[in-house]
Design an enzyme around this catalytic site. Structure first.
Site, PDB file in Angstrom:
ATOM      1  CB  SER A 115      40.496  44.147  40.041  1.00 38.79           C
ATOM      2  OG  SER A 115      39.816  45.307  39.899  1.00 38.79           O
ATOM      3  CE1 TYR A 128      44.537  47.687  41.130  1.00 41.00           C
ATOM      4  CE2 TYR A 128      42.575  47.594  39.625  1.00 41.00           C
ATOM      5  CZ  TYR A 128      43.207  47.531  40.876  1.00 41.00           C
ATOM      6  OH  TYR A 128      42.416  46.896  41.685  1.00 41.00           O
TER       7      TYR A 128
END
Length: 223
Positions: A115, A128
Site C-alpha cells: 500500500s 495497517y
C-alpha cells in the site's frame, strides 16, 4: 488474458460468484475458500491450483484488511494481531507455498499487494502501515531468495482505489474525499489501474524485474 484462474477468498459466496462470472466469460476458473492467516488453508489453495491445472505460473497475493483508525495507545491487541496475521503473515504463508510449487515447475511470477501507506503513513494507521511496510520488506527478501531459480516477486503499493470494501464503506467517506483532494490527479484510482500493472508484472514484459514495489497512487506520495 487467457490464464486459468483459482479464485481464493474467505467469503465463499463472493468468491464463488466471481469464479462463476469468469467461467461465464469463457475463463477456466475455480473457487477455493481460504483464510490466508491459516497455513492449512493456504496449502490447500495452492494444491487446488496444482491439482486442477498442473502448475502454478503466477500468483497475486491481494488479501487484506484495514482496522479502524485510532492512536496506537487505544489499539486493542486483537486488532493489531489480526491485521498482521492477514496482511503480513498471510503474504508470508502464500509466498511459502507458492514458491514451493513454482520451484517444481521452473519458476513463475508473484505480485504482493502492499500500500502507499506502507511507503508513507498517517494518523491512526499504526497496524495497517506496519503490515504493509512489512509486505514491501518481505517482497524484497523473498525476491533475493528465489531470483536465481526463476521466480520473480514484486509488489504494488496502491493509493486510494474506488470500488473496494474499504473505500466504499460509508464510515470512510470523509477520509476518502480528503484523500482524493490530496491526490495530484484529483481522483481515486480504479481497480483496473492496479490490475493492469499486476498483469504486466506477471507477464514476460517484466522479465527482468524482481524485488520492486511500484507505487500507483495518482501522485499522492510525491508530496
Amino acid at each position: 488474458a487467457g490464464a486459468n484462474v483459482v479464485v481464493a477468498d474467505i467469503d465463499a459466496v463472493l468468491g464463488a460468484t466471481l469464479a462463476d462470472m469468469l467461467a461465464a466469460e469463457g475463463a477456466n476458473a475455480v473457487f477455493v475458500r481460504a483464510d490466508v492467516s491459516r497455513e492449512a488453508d493456504v496449502e490447500a489453495m495452492v494444491a487446488t491450483a496444482l491439482d486442477r491445472f498442473g502448475s502454478l505460473d503466477c500468483a497475486f497475493n491481494n488479501a487484506g484488511i484495514a482496522p479502524p483508525g485510532m492512536p496506537l495507545t487505544e489499539r486493542a491487541e486483537e486488532q493489531w494481531d489480526r491485521t498482521i496475521a492477514v496482511n503480513l503473515k498471510g503474504v508470508w504463508l502464500c509466498l511459502k507455498h507458492e514458491c514451493r510449487a513454482m520451484l517444481q515447475s521452473g519458476g513463475g511470477a508473484i505480485v504482493n499487494t502492499a500500500s502507499v501507506m506502507g511507503v508513507v503513513s498517517g494518523p491512526g494507521l499504526d497496524a495497517y502501515s506496519a503490515s504493509k511496510a512489512g509486505v514491501i520488506g518481505l517482497t524484497k527478501a523473498a525476491a533475493m531468495d528465489f531470483a536465481a531459480q526463476g521466480i520473480r516477486i514484486n509488489a504494488v503499493c496502491p493509493g486510494g482505489i474506488a470500488q473496494t470494501a474499504i473505500t466504499d464503506a460509508p464510515a470512510n467517506a470523509a477520509a476518502m474525499e480528503q484523500l482524493r483532494q490530496m491526490t495530484p490527479m484529483q481522483r481515486l484510482g480504479e481497480p483496473d489501474d492496479i490490475a493492469d500493472i499486476v498483469l504486466w508484472l506477471c507477464s514476460g514484459g517484466a522479465k527482468y524485474m524482481t524485488g520492486q514495489a511500484l507505487t500507483i497512487d495518482g501522485g499522492f506520495s510525491v508530496w
